[in-house]
Design a protein around this motif. Structure first.
Motif, PDB file in Angstrom:
ATOM      1  N   ASP A  63       0.868  -1.186   0.000  1.00  0.00           N
ATOM      2  CA  ASP A  63       0.000   0.000   0.000  1.00  0.00           C
ATOM      3  C   ASP A  63       0.902   1.232   0.000  1.00  0.00           C
ATOM      4  OD1 ASP A  63      -2.046   1.833   0.232  1.00  0.00           O
ATOM      5  OD2 ASP A  63      -2.439   1.426   2.355  1.00  0.00           O
ATOM      6  N   VAL A  64       0.945   1.937  -1.116  1.00  0.00           N
ATOM      7  CA  VAL A  64       1.849   3.076  -1.265  1.00  0.00           C
ATOM      8  C   VAL A  64       1.154   4.351  -0.782  1.00  0.00           C
ATOM      9  CG1 VAL A  64       3.206   4.441  -2.907  1.00  0.00           C
ATOM     10  CG2 VAL A  64       2.984   1.964  -3.224  1.00  0.00           C
ATOM     11  N   LYS A  65       1.843   5.102   0.095  1.00  0.00           N
ATOM     12  CA  LYS A  65       1.257   6.308   0.677  1.00  0.00           C
ATOM     13  C   LYS A  65       2.187   7.513   0.504  1.00  0.00           C
ATOM     14  CE  LYS A  65      -1.197   3.635   4.229  1.00  0.00           C
ATOM     15  NZ  LYS A  65      -1.403   3.434   5.684  1.00  0.00           N
ATOM     16  N   ASP A  66       1.613   8.709   0.543  1.00  0.00           N
ATOM     17  CA  ASP A  66       2.434   9.917   0.495  1.00  0.00           C
ATOM     18  C   ASP A  66       2.876  10.297   1.905  1.00  0.00           C
ATOM     19  OD1 ASP A  66       0.260  11.134   1.731  1.00  0.00           O
ATOM     20  OD2 ASP A  66      -0.422  12.176  -0.082  1.00  0.00           O
ATOM     21  N   ALA A  67       3.583  11.426   2.034  1.00  0.00           N
ATOM     22  CA  ALA A  67       4.126  11.831   3.332  1.00  0.00           C
ATOM     23  C   ALA A  67       3.041  12.172   4.340  1.00  0.00           C
ATOM     24  CB  ALA A  67       5.067  13.011   3.146  1.00  0.00           C
ATOM     25  N   LYS A  68       1.820  12.431   3.879  1.00  0.00           N
ATOM     26  CA  LYS A  68       0.702  12.731   4.776  1.00  0.00           C
ATOM     27  C   LYS A  68      -0.062  11.479   5.191  1.00  0.00           C
ATOM     28  CE  LYS A  68      -0.034  17.366   2.863  1.00  0.00           C
ATOM     29  NZ  LYS A  68      -0.997  18.282   2.187  1.00  0.00           N
ATOM     30  N   GLY A  69       0.356  10.326   4.662  1.00  0.00           N
ATOM     31  CA  GLY A  69      -0.306   9.070   5.016  1.00  0.00           C
ATOM     32  C   GLY A  69      -1.484   8.718   4.129  1.00  0.00           C
ATOM     33  N   GLN A  70      -1.677   9.482   3.049  1.00  0.00           N
ATOM     34  CA  GLN A  70      -2.778   9.213   2.123  1.00  0.00           C
ATOM     35  C   GLN A  70      -2.373   8.120   1.124  1.00  0.00           C
ATOM     36  OE1 GLN A  70      -5.845  10.733   2.386  1.00  0.00           O
ATOM     37  NE2 GLN A  70      -4.986  11.656   4.250  1.00  0.00           N
ATOM     38  N   SER A  71      -3.262   7.139   0.930  1.00  0.00           N
ATOM     39  CA  SER A  71      -2.972   6.057   0.003  1.00  0.00           C
ATOM     40  C   SER A  71      -2.999   6.548  -1.445  1.00  0.00           C
ATOM     41  CB  SER A  71      -3.980   4.914   0.183  1.00  0.00           C
ATOM     42  OG  SER A  71      -3.708   3.870  -0.720  1.00  0.00           O
ATOM     43  N   LEU A  72      -1.973   6.158  -2.189  1.00  0.00           N
ATOM     44  CA  LEU A  72      -1.869   6.537  -3.595  1.00  0.00           C
ATOM     45  C   LEU A  72      -2.127   5.351  -4.527  1.00  0.00           C
ATOM     46  CD1 LEU A  72       1.370   8.726  -3.400  1.00  0.00           C
ATOM     47  CD2 LEU A  72      -1.017   9.463  -3.185  1.00  0.00           C
ATOM     48  N   ALA A 110       8.076   9.369   8.189  1.00  0.00           N
ATOM     49  CA  ALA A 110       8.480  10.694   7.723  1.00  0.00           C
ATOM     50  C   ALA A 110       8.772  11.547   8.953  1.00  0.00           C
ATOM     51  CB  ALA A 110       7.381  11.317   6.870  1.00  0.00           C
ATOM     52  N   PRO A 111       9.943  11.334   9.570  1.00  0.00           N
ATOM     53  CA  PRO A 111      10.249  12.033  10.819  1.00  0.00           C
ATOM     54  C   PRO A 111      10.230  13.550  10.656  1.00  0.00           C
ATOM     55  CG  PRO A 111      11.841  10.284  10.358  1.00  0.00           C
ATOM     56  CD  PRO A 111      11.035  10.472   9.121  1.00  0.00           C
ATOM     57  N   ALA A 194      17.686  10.834  -8.313  1.00  0.00           N
ATOM     58  CA  ALA A 194      16.231  10.807  -8.503  1.00  0.00           C
ATOM     59  C   ALA A 194      15.468  11.776  -7.609  1.00  0.00           C
ATOM     60  CB  ALA A 194      15.720   9.389  -8.260  1.00  0.00           C
ATOM     61  N   GLY A 195      16.134  12.527  -6.771  1.00  0.00           N
ATOM     62  CA  GLY A 195      15.441  13.536  -5.967  1.00  0.00           C
ATOM     63  C   GLY A 195      14.788  12.983  -4.712  1.00  0.00           C
ATOM     64  N   ASP A 196      13.912  13.807  -4.141  1.00  0.00           N
ATOM     65  CA  ASP A 196      13.259  13.448  -2.879  1.00  0.00           C
ATOM     66  C   ASP A 196      12.365  12.217  -3.018  1.00  0.00           C
ATOM     67  OD1 ASP A 196      14.446  15.629  -1.672  1.00  0.00           O
ATOM     68  OD2 ASP A 196      12.722  16.954  -2.027  1.00  0.00           O
ATOM     69  N   ARG A 197      12.075  11.623  -1.877  1.00  0.00           N
ATOM     70  CA  ARG A 197      11.167  10.475  -1.812  1.00  0.00           C
ATOM     71  C   ARG A 197       9.760  11.013  -1.532  1.00  0.00           C
ATOM     72  NH1 ARG A 197      15.043   6.321   1.746  1.00  0.00           N
ATOM     73  NH2 ARG A 197      16.921   6.719   0.508  1.00  0.00           N
ATOM     74  N   ILE A 198       8.855  10.824  -2.475  1.00  0.00           N
ATOM     75  CA  ILE A 198       7.523  11.418  -2.323  1.00  0.00           C
ATOM     76  C   ILE A 198       6.446  10.402  -1.946  1.00  0.00           C
ATOM     77  CG2 ILE A 198       8.089  13.287  -3.924  1.00  0.00           C
ATOM     78  CD1 ILE A 198       6.430  11.826  -6.058  1.00  0.00           C
ATOM     79  N   ALA A 199       6.755   9.132  -2.019  1.00  0.00           N
ATOM     80  CA  ALA A 199       5.777   8.098  -1.657  1.00  0.00           C
ATOM     81  C   ALA A 199       6.514   6.841  -1.232  1.00  0.00           C
ATOM     82  CB  ALA A 199       4.835   7.802  -2.812  1.00  0.00           C
ATOM     83  N   CYS A 200       5.861   6.055  -0.356  1.00  0.00           N
ATOM     84  CA  CYS A 200       6.524   4.862   0.187  1.00  0.00           C
ATOM     85  C   CYS A 200       5.468   3.830   0.577  1.00  0.00           C
ATOM     86  CB  CYS A 200       7.356   5.255   1.402  1.00  0.00           C
ATOM     87  SG  CYS A 200       8.333   3.926   2.148  1.00  0.00           S
ATOM     88  N   GLY A 201       5.818   2.546   0.425  1.00  0.00           N
ATOM     89  CA  GLY A 201       4.908   1.476   0.826  1.00  0.00           C
ATOM     90  C   GLY A 201       5.670   0.296   1.389  1.00  0.00           C
ATOM     91  N   LEU A 202       5.177  -0.262   2.473  1.00  0.00           N
ATOM     92  CA  LEU A 202       5.803  -1.426   3.105  1.00  0.00           C
ATOM     93  C   LEU A 202       5.484  -2.698   2.329  1.00  0.00           C
ATOM     94  CD1 LEU A 202       5.002  -0.748   6.874  1.00  0.00           C
ATOM     95  CD2 LEU A 202       7.078  -0.153   5.618  1.00  0.00           C
TER      96      LEU A 202
END
Length: 207
Positions: A63-72, A110-111, A194-202
């Motif tokens: 489940d890939v999410k943005d820095a605000k925790g919203q699912s993408l 996202a500390p 590749a720049g900043d990390r804008i989304a992440c999923g476990l």
């Protein structure tokens, strides 16, 4: 009949009986061998028939999410005999070209005061190679092709990670799928510029 002749006759009869048994022994053995082989073959066939079919390839959902925790959206990883098939469908991604990688640690935090998703660590790289398919000493097992996102912010993709195994992404500290702000140049170490990390999923195991 005299006693000597009777004794001689009995000896001759015993000798003939013993000779007949010796000659018949190999014939008996030859008769039993095919039966034993047939029995062993039948047992082998029965065992093969009752053996369960090989389990399907291991699968993990992300489940890939943005820095605000919203699912993408989601990404699915499926093991094959030659590597891992990576399939995904994402939305609300800025239009354009974006890098996507498998990172070495299963943490998508996202500390505060830190760059987003730094907890995912670097690219998955068990073979200790350089980054990028264009690098002579590349590539990382976690390197993947860039995403091309439409103007509506949506993208669907199928990638094949050759040589990657699910045990590499489902080890003790897990792994993560990370989308970056810009494209991967496929050669700059360690992350393709590749720049900043804008989304992440476990990466989680399929239940």
């Amino acid at each position: 009949m005299p006693a000597e002749k009777e004794t001689l006759f009995m000896k001759i009869r015993a000798l003939l009986t013993a000779t007949a048994l010796c000659l018949a022994g190999p014939a008996f053995a030859q008769g039993k061998a095919p039966a034993a082989k047939e029995k062993a073959a039948a047992k082998k066939e029965e065992k093969a028939a009752t053996k369960p079919e090989a389990a399907a390839g291991a699968t993990a959902n992300v489940d890939v999410k943005d820095a605000k925790g919203q699912s993408l959206g989601s990404v699915t990883l499926t093991e094959t005999p030659h590597g891992v098939l990576v399939k995904g469908s994402l939305s609300n991604i800025p239009p354009g070209e974006h890098a996507i990688h498998i990172h070495q640690t299963g943490k998508c935090e996202a500390p505060a005061g830190a760059a987003a998703f730094t907890t995912a660590g670097g690219h998955l790289n068990p073979a200790k190679k350089k980054h990028g398919v264009l690098a002579a000493e590349g590539k990382h097992e976690g390197d993947l092709p860039n995403l091309y996102v439409n103007t509506d912010g949506k993208v669907q993709f199928d990638f094949f990670a050759h040589g990657l195994k699910m045990k590499d992404v489902q080890d003790q500290d897990g792994a993560a799928i990370v989308v970056h702000a810009t494209a991967d140049d496929y050669k700059s170490d360690p992350a393709g510029n590749a720049g900043d990390r804008i989304a992440c999923g476990l990466v989680e195991a399929q239940k």
